[in-house]
Design an enzyme around this catalytic site. Structure first.
Site, PDB file in Angstrom:
ATOM      1  N   HIS A 470      43.425  43.506  42.627  1.00  0.00           N
ATOM      2  CA  HIS A 470      43.749  44.409  43.724  1.00  0.00           C
ATOM      3  C   HIS A 470      44.189  43.652  44.977  1.00  0.00           C
ATOM      4  O   HIS A 470      43.669  43.897  46.067  1.00  0.00           O
ATOM      5  CB  HIS A 470      42.532  45.279  44.067  1.00  0.00           C
ATOM      6  CG  HIS A 470      42.038  46.124  42.949  1.00  0.00           C
ATOM      7  ND1 HIS A 470      40.756  46.630  42.902  1.00  0.00           N
ATOM      8  CD2 HIS A 470      42.651  46.565  41.825  1.00  0.00           C
ATOM      9  CE1 HIS A 470      40.609  47.341  41.798  1.00  0.00           C
ATOM     10  NE2 HIS A 470      41.746  47.304  41.121  1.00  0.00           N
ATOM     11  N   PRO A 471      45.150  42.735  44.889  1.00  0.00           N
ATOM     12  CA  PRO A 471      45.603  42.038  46.101  1.00  0.00           C
ATOM     13  C   PRO A 471      46.264  43.020  47.065  1.00  0.00           C
ATOM     14  O   PRO A 471      46.943  43.964  46.649  1.00  0.00           O
ATOM     15  CB  PRO A 471      46.601  41.006  45.561  1.00  0.00           C
ATOM     16  CG  PRO A 471      47.112  41.606  44.290  1.00  0.00           C
ATOM     17  CD  PRO A 471      45.927  42.336  43.703  1.00  0.00           C
TER      18      PRO A 471
END
Length: 575
Positions: A470-471
């Protein structure tokens, strides 16, 4: 070959596909959507249960990797990003989590005016086609199908996990994307009629029939081209040729939390010292480009299972063949789910207002990428803190778009993140130890009984935690006086004209949950902003927050204060 359009969109991912649809729907504008990857018509993408396969194929994945993470035993962690129509929505786990209402209020408080929950909710509803039907919170008839899965009845472990949460004193929630996120309940997924409903399927496929949309695949964007400070086009590579594509109105970067900041940097917008070391002339010295990188870490909390009912027993050649054949013939069965059909959102401690720990329950014990499964039968929860304090960065090393960037998440740099992990491990053990799991639980495989003290938990997390993929937050929106805010609240790159960014990189702070749903919302809202349309009317709805969140960690356990336990006990239904 098209050479000029009104809008150029770089990146056909979760946001880019939506923008391509919305900016062409009235026929007033011509749009080019430029994607480095290729088409998504692969059974591995379209079959939900095959989710681990495209993530392991270079055809569909950028295969980014971090530098040795200084607080994670120097490990390099995998950072997959989609390189295909649909982007990461074509290779992700299909989990649909909007985030908590307070996440978006937090954005507005950080300077992203107009991005509070009451202004974002209408765009969640606009995008959505929820199988449960429309209400004050959920949408029906939108492009993005969201379902509640089909395997809850196939495996009793799902309901046992939810029951264990209730026995541990946590509330139940019948819709964590609605009024009440906090609690245990059924998980939602972006699956329609047994098929992965990526934004390519939901938004792009219908729009590709329009003559004013031009989709250019296998095209790697080198840089944005400027006339002074105005963005006027892009330079991209397709095969052995370098081409230019001009924009009469705007360039919109939708290349994601890694792609968008590095493309800005290659175009001369970013920290001057980093650009200078990379051999790029600085157009705008902006320290926020590539900074503020955030992600979720998770561990696989694994247990053996007493009964032979888990997916570990369905991994053989013939079992997988039958699952695939049934999916091809009927579009249902175990091939039509991501298997994450039960979940929970809880708070780590008293004094936390909204959930900061998330659970994905899986009736199997194996790695998320499918590379390793335990022998025998087992089950697991993917769990981790969702509101980390640590911040990282991403930056280019040269002007060459084929050279992978430097990515450092700086996981666990903040002491609070370690403290949150200790809560996370202990709370998880307590949940799985509840009577509802007695008929199934057969010993803790991982982390294992030897991991119990603070030091042992810290060491385990450093050695075993993985990215939840989940950058975000690397080109954040914010107020004019925030030196780190690259964008204004209209997604415009400060100091430029005709250039915006629309994807998960613009989040000021990471949301509580998976990022596909909030990215979809961002693109829907930004599309109206770009078109100069009046925003959808804000919606004032009730959101449940434990009224005693300052004093207690959950409703059904003894109220606590900073000085220790208090004698009063609050019943589980006192919500």
């Amino acid at each position: 070959m098209i050479t000029e359009v009104d809008y150029v969109i770089v990146g056909a991912g979760s946001a880019g596909c939506i923008l391509a649809n919305r900016l062409t729907e009235d026929g007033a504008n011509s749009v080019a959507l430029v994607e480095a990857g290729g088409h998504d018509r692969s059974i591995y993408i379209q079959m939900p249960t095959a989710l681990s396969i495209p993530m392991n194929l270079e055809r569909f994945n950028w295969f980014f990797e971090t530098v040795p993470e200084p607080h994670m035993d120097g490990r390099r962690l995998h950072c997959p990003r989609g390189k295909v129509l649909g982007g990461s929505s074509s290779i992700n786990g299909m989990v649909y989590v909007r985030g908590h209402a307070r996440d978006f209020d937090e954005w507005a408080a950080a300077g992203a005016a107009g991005w509070d929950y009451r202004h974002c909710l209408p765009y969640f509803r606009k995008a959505e086609d929820w199988t449960g039907g429309a209400d004050d919170y959920r949408g029906e008839g939108g492009p993005q199908a969201v379902s509640d899965g089909n395997a809850m009845e196939f495996n009793p472990l799902y309901r046992a996990f939810i029951a264990a949460g209730q026995e541990a004193g946590y509330p139940l929630t019948d819709d964590y994307n609605g009024r009440q996120q906090e609690g245990f309940g059924q998980m939602h997924m972006t699956v329609k009629d047994g098929v992965r409903w990526s934004t390519a399927n939901a938004y792009l496929r219908p729009a590709m029939r329009r003559s004013n949309l031009h989709v250019i695949t296998d095209a790697l964007t080198d840089r944005v081209l400027f006339d002074g400070r105005r963005a006027v086009g892009i330079e991209y590579r397709q095969g052995d040729e370098t081409r230019r594509l001009n924009a009469r109105r705007e360039i919109i970067l939708a290349a994601g939390a890694i792609g968008s900041p590095t493309l800005l940097q290659r175009s001369g917008i970013g920290p001057a010292d980093i650009l200078g070391r990379a051999g790029v002339e600085t157009l705008i010295d902006h320290p926020g480009v590539g900074a503020n990188l955030q992600d979720h870490l998770e561990i696989y909390f694994q247990y053996g299972c007493k009964r032979p009912i888990t997916l570990n027993g369905r991994l053989g050649f013939f079992s997988r063949g039958w699952i695939g054949a049934r999916w091809l013939l009927f579009g249902d069965g175990l091939g039509a789910t991501n298997h994450f059909e039960a979940c929970a959102f809880i708070r780590s401690r008293a004094g936390v207002e909204w959930p900061d720990i998330q659970y994905h329950f899986l009736p199997a014990a194996m790695r998320y990428d499918g590379r390793a499964a335990v022998s025998g039968h087992g089950f697991q929860v993917h769990v981790g803190p969702n509101k980390p304090k640590s911040r990282g960065n991403v930056h280019i090393l040269s002007p060459d778009p084929l050279e992978k960037p430097m990515i450092r998440f700086n996981y666990l740099a903040d002491e609070q993140d370690l403290e949150d992990w200790r809560h996370c491990v202990r709370l998880t053990r307590e949940i799985i130890a509840q009577p509802a799991m007695d008929d199934y639980r057969d010993g803790e495989i991982q982390p294992g009984p030897a991991v119990s003290t603070d030091a042992e938990i810290d060491a385990f997390v450093r050695a075993e935690a993985e990215s939840a993929y989940h950058p975000s937050c690397t080109v954040k929106m914010g107020a004019d006086d925030d030196a780190q805010a690259v964008l204004d609240a209209d997604c415009r790159v400060r100091g430029t004209e005709g250039l915006r960014v629309v994807d998960s990189s613009i989040f000021p702070t990471i949301t509580n949950g998976n990022l596909n749903a909030p990215t979809i919302m961002v693109a829907e809202k930004a599309a109206d902003i770009i078109r100069g349309r009046a925003p959808l009317p804000a919606l004032d709805v009730d959101i449940w927050v434990d009224p005693l969140w300052r004093e207690r960690q959950r409703p059904g356990k003894p109220v606590r204060s900073d000085d220790g336990p208090v004698t009063e006990t609050v019943p589980a239904d006192a919500i």
